[in-house]
Design a protein around this motif. Structure first.
Motif, PDB file in Angstrom:
ATOM      1  N   GLY A   8       0.814  -1.212   0.000  1.00 56.76           N
ATOM      2  CA  GLY A   8       0.000   0.000   0.000  1.00 56.76           C
ATOM      3  C   GLY A   8       0.841   1.254   0.000  1.00 56.76           C
ATOM      4  N   ALA A   9       0.254   2.322   0.494  1.00 55.38           N
ATOM      5  CA  ALA A   9       0.943   3.614   0.588  1.00 55.38           C
ATOM      6  C   ALA A   9       0.727   4.166   1.990  1.00 55.38           C
ATOM      7  CB  ALA A   9       0.400   4.593  -0.445  1.00 55.38           C
ATOM      8  N   ALA A  10       1.805   4.645   2.601  1.00 50.35           N
ATOM      9  CA  ALA A  10       1.722   5.262   3.920  1.00 50.35           C
ATOM     10  C   ALA A  10       1.727   6.776   3.735  1.00 50.35           C
ATOM     11  CB  ALA A  10       2.905   4.835   4.784  1.00 50.35           C
ATOM     12  N   PHE A  11       1.096   7.480   4.665  1.00 51.80           N
ATOM     13  CA  PHE A  11       1.043   8.934   4.618  1.00 51.80           C
ATOM     14  C   PHE A  11       1.668   9.497   5.893  1.00 51.80           C
ATOM     15  CE2 PHE A  11      -2.742   7.452   2.264  1.00 51.80           C
ATOM     16  CZ  PHE A  11      -2.352   7.874   1.005  1.00 51.80           C
ATOM     17  N   ALA A  12       2.490  10.518   5.708  1.00 51.36           N
ATOM     18  CA  ALA A  12       3.162  11.145   6.841  1.00 51.36           C
ATOM     19  C   ALA A  12       3.291  12.635   6.567  1.00 51.36           C
ATOM     20  CB  ALA A  12       4.543  10.524   7.045  1.00 51.36           C
ATOM     21  N   GLU A  13       3.541  13.385   7.614  1.00 50.37           N
ATOM     22  CA  GLU A  13       3.845  14.801   7.449  1.00 50.37           C
ATOM     23  C   GLU A  13       5.197  15.073   8.098  1.00 50.37           C
ATOM     24  OE1 GLU A  13       1.301  17.597   9.473  1.00 50.37           O
ATOM     25  OE2 GLU A  13       1.074  16.261  11.182  1.00 50.37           O
ATOM     26  N   VAL A  14       5.861  16.095   7.627  1.00 44.66           N
ATOM     27  CA  VAL A  14       7.109  16.522   8.235  1.00 44.66           C
ATOM     28  C   VAL A  14       6.758  17.594   9.253  1.00 44.66           C
ATOM     29  CG1 VAL A  14       9.377  17.526   7.831  1.00 44.66           C
ATOM     30  CG2 VAL A  14       8.366  16.014   6.103  1.00 44.66           C
ATOM     31  N   THR A  15       7.123  17.349  10.498  1.00 48.57           N
ATOM     32  CA  THR A  15       6.793  18.292  11.570  1.00 48.57           C
ATOM     33  C   THR A  15       7.719  19.512  11.524  1.00 48.57           C
ATOM     34  OG1 THR A  15       8.297  17.312  13.177  1.00 48.57           O
ATOM     35  CG2 THR A  15       6.072  16.358  13.036  1.00 48.57           C
ATOM     36  N   LYS A  16       7.392  20.509  12.319  1.00 53.18           N
ATOM     37  CA  LYS A  16       8.234  21.711  12.413  1.00 53.18           C
ATOM     38  C   LYS A  16       9.647  21.369  12.886  1.00 53.18           C
ATOM     39  CE  LYS A  16       4.352  24.727  13.332  1.00 53.18           C
ATOM     40  NZ  LYS A  16       3.623  25.536  14.305  1.00 53.18           N
ATOM     41  N   GLU A  17       9.751  20.263  13.619  1.00 57.57           N
ATOM     42  CA  GLU A  17      11.057  19.824  14.118  1.00 57.57           C
ATOM     43  C   GLU A  17      11.820  19.017  13.074  1.00 57.57           C
ATOM     44  OE1 GLU A  17       8.087  19.010  15.811  1.00 57.57           O
ATOM     45  OE2 GLU A  17       8.226  20.863  16.957  1.00 57.57           O
ATOM     46  N   GLY A  18      11.214  18.787  11.911  1.00 62.07           N
ATOM     47  CA  GLY A  18      11.871  18.043  10.845  1.00 62.07           C
ATOM     48  C   GLY A  18      11.753  16.535  10.972  1.00 62.07           C
ATOM     49  N   LYS A  19      10.814  16.066  11.770  1.00 62.26           N
ATOM     50  CA  LYS A  19      10.612  14.626  11.956  1.00 62.26           C
ATOM     51  C   LYS A  19       9.387  14.170  11.173  1.00 62.26           C
ATOM     52  CE  LYS A  19      12.715  14.605  16.475  1.00 62.26           C
ATOM     53  NZ  LYS A  19      12.608  14.230  17.859  1.00 62.26           N
ATOM     54  N   LEU A  20       9.374  12.892  10.815  1.00 57.90           N
ATOM     55  CA  LEU A  20       8.203  12.319  10.147  1.00 57.90           C
ATOM     56  C   LEU A  20       7.165  11.932  11.186  1.00 57.90           C
ATOM     57  CD1 LEU A  20       9.500   9.978   7.312  1.00 57.90           C
ATOM     58  CD2 LEU A  20       8.376  12.178   7.104  1.00 57.90           C
ATOM     59  N   SER A  21       5.931  12.305  10.933  1.00 58.46           N
ATOM     60  CA  SER A  21       4.821  11.954  11.793  1.00 58.46           C
ATOM     61  C   SER A  21       3.844  11.121  10.967  1.00 58.46           C
ATOM     62  CB  SER A  21       4.145  13.229  12.312  1.00 58.46           C
ATOM     63  OG  SER A  21       3.056  12.914  13.133  1.00 58.46           O
ATOM     64  N   TYR A  22       3.700   9.854  11.325  1.00 62.55           N
ATOM     65  CA  TYR A  22       2.849   8.909  10.593  1.00 62.55           C
ATOM     66  C   TYR A  22       1.375   9.253  10.786  1.00 62.55           C
ATOM     67  CZ  TYR A  22       0.730   4.376   9.444  1.00 62.55           C
ATOM     68  OH  TYR A  22      -0.046   3.374   8.903  1.00 62.55           O
ATOM     69  N   LEU A  23       0.632   9.364   9.660  1.00 65.46           N
ATOM     70  CA  LEU A  23      -0.784   9.707   9.724  1.00 65.46           C
ATOM     71  C   LEU A  23      -1.706   8.547   9.387  1.00 65.46           C
ATOM     72  CD1 LEU A  23      -0.612  13.188   7.973  1.00 65.46           C
ATOM     73  CD2 LEU A  23      -0.695  12.701  10.434  1.00 65.46           C
ATOM     74  N   GLY A  24      -1.220   7.616   8.568  1.00 67.41           N
ATOM     75  CA  GLY A  24      -2.063   6.493   8.196  1.00 67.41           C
ATOM     76  C   GLY A  24      -1.595   5.845   6.915  1.00 67.41           C
TER      77      GLY A  24
END
Length: 137
Positions: A8-24
């Motif tokens: 499948g495909a995972a979705f993440a955002e890059v936080t203000k701190e530059g880290k990946l945050s997994y969303l789903g």
């Protein structure tokens, strides 16, 4: 951002701190494949795969805006896709290419090469992403 996975495909955002945050994640449409091609076009993610029967998933990234990373979401192919293009000869493609200026996407390297274009290119109009169509070029 979208990250290709075998299933499948995972979705993440890059936080203000530059880290990946997994969303789903969005599961594959058919069987697992080591090849998943993902391209963004405006707010859409266009997801192709070399798995037979996969087609091209069209996912609206706006669905990620209100997700709390503490509660990641597993999206559904039947409930959460904006659209799904099933018009590939056996449902697989090597690459997907986008053209936001024309609202077209292109399946490149579709197999088997039995369409009018023997090089495996299939043009797909996503002017209405919920009803992707091929003009048959």
């Amino acid at each position: 951002m979208a990250i290709g996975q075998q299933d499948g495909a995972a979705f993440a955002e890059v936080t203000k701190e530059g880290k990946l945050s997994y969303l789903g994640r969005l599961p594959q449409y058919s069987t697992p494949s080591t090849w998943r091609e993902i391209r963004g076009q405006n707010n859409l993610m266009i997801i192709g795969s070399e798995a037979e029967g996969h087609g091209i998933q069209i996912f609206d990234m706006k669905k990620l805006l209100d997700i709390d990373p503490a509660s990641p979401v597993t999206f559904s192919n039947s409930e959460d896709l904006v659209g799904h293009f099933k018009g590939l000869p056996i449902g697989r493609t090597h690459n997907v290419v986008t053209n936001p200026e024309t609202n077209f996407i292109y399946a490149v390297g579709a197999q088997p090469r039995t369409s009018d274009c023997k090089s495996g290119i299939i043009f797909i109009d996503i002017s209405d992403p919920s009803n992707p169509t091929s003009p048959g070029w």
